[in-house]
Design an enzyme around this catalytic site. Sequence first.
Site, PDB file in Angstrom:
ATOM      1  CG  HIS A 155      -1.663  -0.913   1.315  1.00 51.65           C
ATOM      2  ND1 HIS A 155      -2.790  -1.134   0.631  1.00 51.65           N
ATOM      3  CD2 HIS A 155      -1.662  -2.542   1.435  1.00 51.65           C
ATOM      4  CE1 HIS A 155      -3.421  -2.308   0.800  1.00 51.65           C
ATOM      5  NE2 HIS A 155      -2.871  -3.421   1.250  1.00 51.65           N
ATOM      6  CB  SER A 278      14.140  19.636 -16.294  1.00 54.84           C
ATOM      7  OG  SER A 278      13.591  20.992 -16.398  1.00 54.84           O
TER       8      SER A 278
END
Length: 450
Positions: A155, A278
């Site tokens: 989870h 980037s």
Amino acid sequence: MPAHVIDSHLFRDMYGTEPLRAVFADANLVQCWLDYEAALARAEAAEGLIPTEAAEEITARARVENIDFAALKEGIDETVHELVPLIRQLASRCEGDAGRYVHWGATTQDVTDTGLVLQLRQAHGHILHDLQALSGELAALARRERDTVMPGRTHGQHALPITFGFKVAIWLDEVRRHIERMHQVEPRLLVGQFAGAVGSLASLSERGPAVQARLMAELGLAMPAIGWHPARDRFAEYGVLLALVAATMGKIAHEIILLQKSEVAEVEEPYRRGKVGSSTMPHKRNPMLCEGILAEARLARGLVPTLLGAMEAEHERDWSAMHVEWAALPEICILAGGAVAHTLQAIRGLRVDRKRMRRNVDLLHGLMMSEAVMLRLGEFVGRQTAHEIVHEASMRAFEEERPLRDTLLEDEHVTRHLSAQEITDLLRPEAYIGLCTYFVDQVLANSTEE
């Protein structure tokens, strides 16, 4: 000009590989159709249906370099038919009267279906080769990282300690199942077609089976029990299989992306000087290779409903089904094959930060070991009572940002049964990796990669 990312001069290598694009290029498609026509002529000559000299001439002329592609395109536009212009060109290039025997007794779909099978056989070989190479790389990685302790996560949260080799062995086992599936599909996929106009081989009647047997032997394909013009399950099954393969590649890539997050930083996809993350943030080292794999997997998955829809062919032939397959099958092969090749690249150059993995194990200051403490305490007070005691200690440790050891030692329900040294020993992650190394060894023992 290319109008799709698969063929884009700028982006095509992000979505596939050159060998797979070559398989589905026009030149190879036409050559596969010509190979069929030549093999058919030889099979019919061997059965005495056409002259041997005609078969030899047809075979000699059935080369893609003899085809005028501009004229072929013009002929397809004029006739609205994919094969007739090629038959005409091949026949016209044959000397003597050999051209009159081109395509004897066959129908268009015999040629186009079998041609597509021949292309898929080539693509299948490329994809299977890369899957086997990936299996070998994963086996080596699992062996190397067999004992590397890291957080196991459920989870999205820290659960129990595992080893990185254990995680990789699960990937390896899944990839091996795909290799097995790829082999299993071959007898169903690599089947040729020679059935005539409606599948009954009325054009050759009782001589048809013998010609069919020789034709398939020439092409190295299996004989069908019956014509399969309207039965498109072979192609649909292969598309579904490739989507499964691509999904596994996407799963592995996604896991690398998650483990490469700055706050995790346990692995990193291959990085080299010159790779830019980037246009505005100079520090970025983005997992762009793995993001591309995930995109390939998602695109491949999206083609499955299309191929399943093509199974709804009408009557004895449905051209609309073939049109769907011509578009979807090359695309899913290139995308899935690209995903495998790029995953192989990612695994070969994967950087594993063992120290960071070990530091992350300690990130919660012992909370990952709560189950070990609970089970030991449960021997004295019962599992459920022990769960409630350790849960309370764990919540206090979490909320107060303190080591679990401290909160356990403060609880008399714990210290009544467990000594400080025993608690310390129970909180050692290396002592609670379960059978991780055993399962790694078990997967590696079944290795076919040596």
